[in-house]
Design a protein around this motif. Sequence first.
Motif, PDB file in Angstrom:
ATOM      1  N   CYS A 112      -2.727   2.102  12.512  1.00  0.00           N
ATOM      2  CA  CYS A 112      -1.619   1.429  11.830  1.00  0.00           C
ATOM      3  C   CYS A 112      -1.314   2.141  10.518  1.00  0.00           C
ATOM      4  O   CYS A 112      -0.170   2.485  10.222  1.00  0.00           O
ATOM      5  CB  CYS A 112      -2.006  -0.026  11.594  1.00  0.00           C
ATOM      6  N   CYS A 131      -5.362  -8.002   7.470  1.00  0.00           N
ATOM      7  CA  CYS A 131      -6.260  -7.221   8.330  1.00  0.00           C
ATOM      8  C   CYS A 131      -7.531  -7.973   8.706  1.00  0.00           C
ATOM      9  O   CYS A 131      -8.614  -7.402   8.788  1.00  0.00           O
ATOM     10  CB  CYS A 131      -6.640  -5.891   7.705  1.00  0.00           C
ATOM     11  N   CYS A 189      -6.648  -0.774  12.369  1.00  0.00           N
ATOM     12  CA  CYS A 189      -6.183  -0.469  11.004  1.00  0.00           C
ATOM     13  C   CYS A 189      -5.929   1.017  10.776  1.00  0.00           C
ATOM     14  O   CYS A 189      -4.960   1.397  10.122  1.00  0.00           O
ATOM     15  CB  CYS A 189      -7.186  -0.952   9.973  1.00  0.00           C
ATOM     16  N   ARG A 232       0.827  -1.211   0.000  1.00  0.00           N
ATOM     17  CA  ARG A 232       0.000   0.000   0.000  1.00  0.00           C
ATOM     18  C   ARG A 232       0.857   1.254   0.000  1.00  0.00           C
ATOM     19  O   ARG A 232       0.550   2.228  -0.694  1.00  0.00           O
ATOM     20  CB  ARG A 232      -0.989  -0.036   1.171  1.00  0.00           C
TER      21      ARG A 232
HETATM   22 FE1  FES Z   1      -4.968  -3.300   9.090  1.00  0.00          FE
HETATM   23 FE2  FES Z   1      -2.455  -2.355   9.501  1.00  0.00          FE
HETATM   24  S1  FES Z   1      -3.576  -3.814  10.685  1.00  0.00           S
HETATM   25  S2  FES Z   1      -3.926  -1.736   8.090  1.00  0.00           S
END
Ligand code: FES
Length: 346
Positions: free
Chosen positions: A323, A312, A320, A280
């Motif tokens: 993170c 995820c 998320c 990403r």
């Molecule tokens: Fe889902 Fe990093 S744990 S984006």
Amino acid sequence: MKGIVDKLYNEHTIEYNEFENLLSCGDEDMAYLADRAREVSLNTFDNRIYLRGLIEISSYCKNDCYYCGLRRSNQKAERYRLTPDEILACAEKGYELGYRTFVLQGGEDSYYNDGVMVNIISKIKKRFPHCAVTLSLGERSRQSYAKMYEAGADRYLLRHETANEAHYAALHPEEMSLKNRKACLFALKEIGYQTGCGIMVGSPYQTVECLYEDLLFMQELQPHMIGIGPFIKQSDTPFGKFENGSVRMTLLLLSVLRLMFPKVLLPATTALGTMDPMGREKGILAGANVLMPNLSPVGVRKKYALYDNKICTGEEAAECKNCLSLRIEKIGYVIDPGRGDSPLCQ
Ligand code: FES
Ligand code: 5AD
């Protein structure tokens, strides 16, 4: 090769032969391409990344696409559907975390008829009037799209998957058609949705011609968003033994798309993050400007198994957003706190 990239940068067009050459470029040219694409996304969006909270509302699907783990013939798929209250609770949690766009995505599941969807959409819009609602529920009638738009839905994602007739027929059973897919996309745009199309990169039987036809179709549609990610095999599907699409090709195409469509919304997808732990980030550095973290209840995430090894899906998944914001800060970007509407609509 630099000439091809500069022409794309200046004129937003590419000939078939140029495209074919570009796809076989070396690492140095690839870096030049990414640099130009990143420059364009920084010009359009600054260093701000838009977030979309993805709520996977149903793993039931009436379709039987050969690549997808949710296909109806997959006996091993675990099926679930979220109730309107569960969906609202996800949006509530998402809002607290700072999300201002909710994407309701699911298989084509007749439980979510127009009445059910209008009810869900109206409730979310009433509770969060300043948030955008994006739908990703596959092919429906024009009338259905219109009803959901009137209920307050703002955007619709429907990947066309491929713009080549023969390739479309190789990925889907007979009852599905590219013609209908395209008609859905044009209808969505006409109704007023911010509309997203897209493809899987490296899907079985995809050729350079297919990809070039995708570019031409996108030029015709002029979508607000384009979702692309690598094809990843799902073991319980007919394509379970095919090669995965490549990260490199996905990054290259992201850059080409950024140069062809300077203002388009371009996500660095979860599939890209699944194929490469830094996928990403690499996507953003190649010109992407959107991330779509998972907001689904932790208990259902593993069941929404479009492809193998999706990231995820663990217990830590509620994190998320944090993170990702740490991750993108490391590469010099920040999360934009707004709805992130298409600059083409402002
Ligand atoms: Fe889902 Fe990093 S744990 S984006
Ligand atoms: N690999 C990668 N992407 C997939 N999708 C479905 N199956 C796979 C797979 N095996 C994508 C399709 C669909 C979107 C929701 O997920 O492009 O439109």
